[in-house]
Design an enzyme around this catalytic site. Structure first.
Site, PDB file in Angstrom:
ATOM      1  N   ASN A  10       0.874  -1.175   0.000  1.00 20.04           N
ATOM      2  CA  ASN A  10       0.000   0.000   0.000  1.00 20.04           C
ATOM      3  C   ASN A  10       0.907   1.221   0.000  1.00 20.04           C
ATOM      4  O   ASN A  10       1.473   1.582   1.038  1.00 20.04           O
ATOM      5  CB  ASN A  10      -0.912  -0.030   1.222  1.00 20.04           C
ATOM      6  CG  ASN A  10      -1.824   1.192   1.313  1.00 20.04           C
ATOM      7  OD1 ASN A  10      -1.791   2.071   0.446  1.00 20.04           O
ATOM      8  ND2 ASN A  10      -2.637   1.251   2.349  1.00 20.04           N
ATOM      9  N   ARG A  89      -2.882  -2.117  -3.180  1.00 19.42           N
ATOM     10  CA  ARG A  89      -4.039  -1.241  -3.000  1.00 19.42           C
ATOM     11  C   ARG A  89      -3.888  -0.067  -3.957  1.00 19.42           C
ATOM     12  O   ARG A  89      -2.862   0.608  -3.968  1.00 19.42           O
ATOM     13  CB  ARG A  89      -4.103  -0.726  -1.569  1.00 19.42           C
ATOM     14  CG  ARG A  89      -5.211   0.308  -1.369  1.00 19.42           C
ATOM     15  CD  ARG A  89      -5.106   0.984  -0.017  1.00 19.42           C
ATOM     16  NE  ARG A  89      -6.138   1.994   0.162  1.00 19.42           N
ATOM     17  CZ  ARG A  89      -5.905   3.249   0.541  1.00 19.42           C
ATOM     18  NH1 ARG A  89      -4.667   3.653   0.764  1.00 19.42           N
ATOM     19  NH2 ARG A  89      -6.892   4.102   0.690  1.00 19.42           N
ATOM     20  N   HIS A 178     -12.707   3.363   0.614  1.00 20.25           N
ATOM     21  CA  HIS A 178     -12.749   2.330   1.658  1.00 20.25           C
ATOM     22  C   HIS A 178     -13.491   1.076   1.189  1.00 20.25           C
ATOM     23  O   HIS A 178     -13.953   0.266   2.000  1.00 20.25           O
ATOM     24  CB  HIS A 178     -13.430   2.845   2.944  1.00 20.25           C
ATOM     25  CG  HIS A 178     -12.669   3.910   3.655  1.00 20.25           C
ATOM     26  ND1 HIS A 178     -13.279   5.016   4.218  1.00 20.25           N
ATOM     27  CD2 HIS A 178     -11.342   4.064   3.891  1.00 20.25           C
ATOM     28  CE1 HIS A 178     -12.359   5.800   4.770  1.00 20.25           C
ATOM     29  NE2 HIS A 178     -11.182   5.233   4.600  1.00 20.25           N
ATOM     30  N   HIS A 206     -16.984   3.091   8.554  1.00 22.91           N
ATOM     31  CA  HIS A 206     -15.533   2.875   8.624  1.00 22.91           C
ATOM     32  C   HIS A 206     -14.932   4.156   9.189  1.00 22.91           C
ATOM     33  O   HIS A 206     -14.841   5.174   8.502  1.00 22.91           O
ATOM     34  CB  HIS A 206     -14.967   2.580   7.234  1.00 22.91           C
ATOM     35  CG  HIS A 206     -13.475   2.411   7.222  1.00 22.91           C
ATOM     36  ND1 HIS A 206     -12.858   1.199   7.017  1.00 22.91           N
ATOM     37  CD2 HIS A 206     -12.468   3.306   7.413  1.00 22.91           C
ATOM     38  CE1 HIS A 206     -11.544   1.353   7.071  1.00 22.91           C
ATOM     39  NE2 HIS A 206     -11.292   2.625   7.314  1.00 22.91           N
ATOM     40  N   ARG A 239      -9.957  16.348   8.065  1.00 24.58           N
ATOM     41  CA  ARG A 239     -10.802  16.754   6.936  1.00 24.58           C
ATOM     42  C   ARG A 239     -12.158  17.236   7.427  1.00 24.58           C
ATOM     43  O   ARG A 239     -12.727  16.691   8.366  1.00 24.58           O
ATOM     44  CB  ARG A 239     -10.993  15.588   5.963  1.00 24.58           C
ATOM     45  CG  ARG A 239      -9.706  15.120   5.320  1.00 24.58           C
ATOM     46  CD  ARG A 239      -9.945  13.897   4.440  1.00 24.58           C
ATOM     47  NE  ARG A 239      -8.837  12.960   4.562  1.00 24.58           N
ATOM     48  CZ  ARG A 239      -8.889  11.684   4.215  1.00 24.58           C
ATOM     49  NH1 ARG A 239     -10.010  11.175   3.734  1.00 24.58           N
ATOM     50  NH2 ARG A 239      -7.830  10.907   4.357  1.00 24.58           N
ATOM     51  N   ARG A 283      -8.098   9.472  20.297  1.00 25.46           N
ATOM     52  CA  ARG A 283      -7.766   9.122  21.679  1.00 25.46           C
ATOM     53  C   ARG A 283      -7.421  10.364  22.484  1.00 25.46           C
ATOM     54  O   ARG A 283      -7.857  10.509  23.640  1.00 25.46           O
ATOM     55  CB  ARG A 283      -6.599   8.132  21.686  1.00 25.46           C
ATOM     56  CG  ARG A 283      -6.954   6.763  21.134  1.00 25.46           C
ATOM     57  CD  ARG A 283      -5.741   5.950  20.787  1.00 25.46           C
ATOM     58  NE  ARG A 283      -4.961   6.555  19.700  1.00 25.46           N
ATOM     59  CZ  ARG A 283      -3.947   5.964  19.086  1.00 25.46           C
ATOM     60  NH1 ARG A 283      -3.567   4.759  19.458  1.00 25.46           N
ATOM     61  NH2 ARG A 283      -3.299   6.575  18.104  1.00 25.46           N
ATOM     62  N   GLY A 331     -13.921   3.249  15.031  1.00 32.09           N
ATOM     63  CA  GLY A 331     -15.124   2.429  15.128  1.00 32.09           C
ATOM     64  C   GLY A 331     -14.937   1.198  15.980  1.00 32.09           C
ATOM     65  O   GLY A 331     -15.849   0.764  16.688  1.00 32.09           O
ATOM     66  N   GLU A 384      -8.285  -5.200   5.585  1.00 29.63           N
ATOM     67  CA  GLU A 384      -8.134  -4.931   4.160  1.00 29.63           C
ATOM     68  C   GLU A 384      -6.998  -5.745   3.551  1.00 29.63           C
ATOM     69  O   GLU A 384      -7.083  -6.189   2.399  1.00 29.63           O
ATOM     70  CB  GLU A 384      -7.888  -3.435   3.946  1.00 29.63           C
ATOM     71  CG  GLU A 384      -9.078  -2.570   4.316  1.00 29.63           C
ATOM     72  CD  GLU A 384      -8.743  -1.099   4.430  1.00 29.63           C
ATOM     73  OE1 GLU A 384      -9.045  -0.358   3.491  1.00 29.63           O
ATOM     74  OE2 GLU A 384      -8.153  -0.701   5.464  1.00 29.63           O
TER      75      GLU A 384
END
Length: 398
Positions: A10, A89, A178, A206, A239, A283, A331, A384
């Site tokens: 990736n 990916r 995703h 996700h 974002r 966190r 999640g 993934e």
């Protein structure tokens, strides 16, 4: 007995994530992370059996050098001869690809053609493919597209309310991302719930530093929150997610900024970071909120509220909701956010079970709603890399 191993890559613009998996068992034998690629101080870190080793890439501080160092590490571990195929990916395959494919010259050209749709990601993905072809000569390469799973969205879901000529001439539409994660999680959710995936209405969230949500009906994506780019939709780490398009001209006019500078603000300085003025890490945001940090408290509430609104809208897209699924780093681990979202969505028939919600974290899947909840909510850790490995093995004829 010799194992048939899959190398999964990736590649980002200045990074390379890799993992070697046993496709049959899903076991990860080695993982790596190359950073600062393209800079003189580039390096790659390998992780085997919990032990880490850092290797400087002084002679070739780029993607090819990182893949070369990866080959050397595989030789040291005696795994080189067992690598049978390489899976990559790739962020955008546009409308051309609705499934994973073997790499050919035609496929490489198609990925190049999609660069305007993913200008930061597709060029880096191509670097990884070319480096793998150069270093691992003769091995089959497979590309797994983030956008492929969402190619089943109906026209009314992916079309923007702008002049149609922009779609015809530029391909301007919702693509979604995703997809590899959604495909894996939808199958796992059906398994955990003991249901037939082809007769199930799922809303899957996700949630990570990049976050999106999708409606998956009978195993097919019918809508999703990310759009032409990964900026649209939910509040994310840095974002903004959905925003009035006129914000661009407002900021450009008032702060004398270019469109690109405004885009950078919305991609890199907004979201949880912009609201909290503390961090983009969930966190840290939760810790700040517990300590009474006003910005962190507001950021958590906005994140959860916006997500809950999208849960309701995706239930419309799916024609109902049999289960709400949480996945991704946030999640899977943030019980606080999951509880907030379920409380907002109580009118849909979702009723959180506090103990179950707290237990579902650190890689543990499980139902987090009460026995009398009309709709089930479940946590499913995504994988993934395993999905990419499975596709790579299948298409390589292994």
């Amino acid at each position: 007995m010799t194992q048939k191993l899959i190398l999964v890559l990736n590649c980002g613009s200045s990074s390379l994530k890799g993992a070697v998996l046993n496709n049959d068992s899903g076991e990860v034998l080695m993982s790596c992370l190359g950073e600062k690629l393209g800079l003189p101080d580039a390096y790659i870190t390998f992780k085997v059996n919990g032990e880490k080793e850092k290797v400087e890439l002084k002679e070739e501080p780029n993607h090819t050098g990182a893949v070369g160092a990866l080959l050397n590490e595989l030789k040291k571990l005696g795994l080189e001869s067992q690598i049978t195929a390489i899976g990559h990916r790739v962020v955008s395959g546009g409308e051309k690809y609705s499934e994973s494919v073997l790499v050919t010259d035609e496929v490489v050209k198609a990925i190049e053609d999609c660069i305007p749709l993913a200008p930061l990601h597709n060029p880096a993905n191509l670097l990884g493919i070319r480096a793998a072809q150069d270093i691992f000569k003769g091995l089959p390469n497979v590309v797994v597209f983030d956008t492929a799973f969402h190619q089943t969205m109906p026209e009314h879901a992916y079309t923007y309310a702008i002049p149609r000529k922009f779609y015809r001439e530029l391909g301007l539409r919702r693509y979604g991302f995703h997809g590899t994660s959604y495909r894996f999680v939808a199958g796992e959710a059906a398994r955990v719930l003991g249901k037939d995936e082809n007769n199930l209405k799922l809303v899957i969230a996700h949630l990570g530093n990049g976050a999106s949500i999708a409606a998956v009906k009978n195993g097919k994506s019918v809508d999703t929150s990310m759009g032409l780019t990964p900026l649209e939709g939910l509040v994310m780490g840095t974002r903004s997610g959905d925003i009035d398009p006129s914000v661009y001209s407002f900021l450009a006019d008032n702060l004398k900024l270019s469109i690109q500078e405004v885009t950078d603000i919305l991609n890199k300085q907004s979201g949880l970071l912009g609201i909290s003025e503390l961090s983009n890490d969930c966190r840290a945001i939760e810790e700040g909120a517990e300590q009474g940090h006003e910005g962190a408290t507001l950021a958590l509430e906005i994140f959860s509220y916006r997500l809950a609104k999208y849960v309701a809208s995706m239930a419309v897209a799916a024609g109902g909701i049999d289960a709400l699924v949480f996945t991704g780093g946030i999640g899977e681990n943030s019980g606080a956010i999951r509880e907030k979202v379920l409380n907002y969505c109580e009118f849909l028939g979702l009723k959180v079970d506090g103990e179950r919600n707290l237990a579902a974290r650190f890689g543990n899947s499980g139902v987090i709603t009460a026995d009398d909840s009309k709709v089930t909510a479940v946590v499913i850790p995504t994988n993934e890399e395993l999905m990419i490995a499975h596709d790579t093995a299948r298409l390589s004829g292994l």
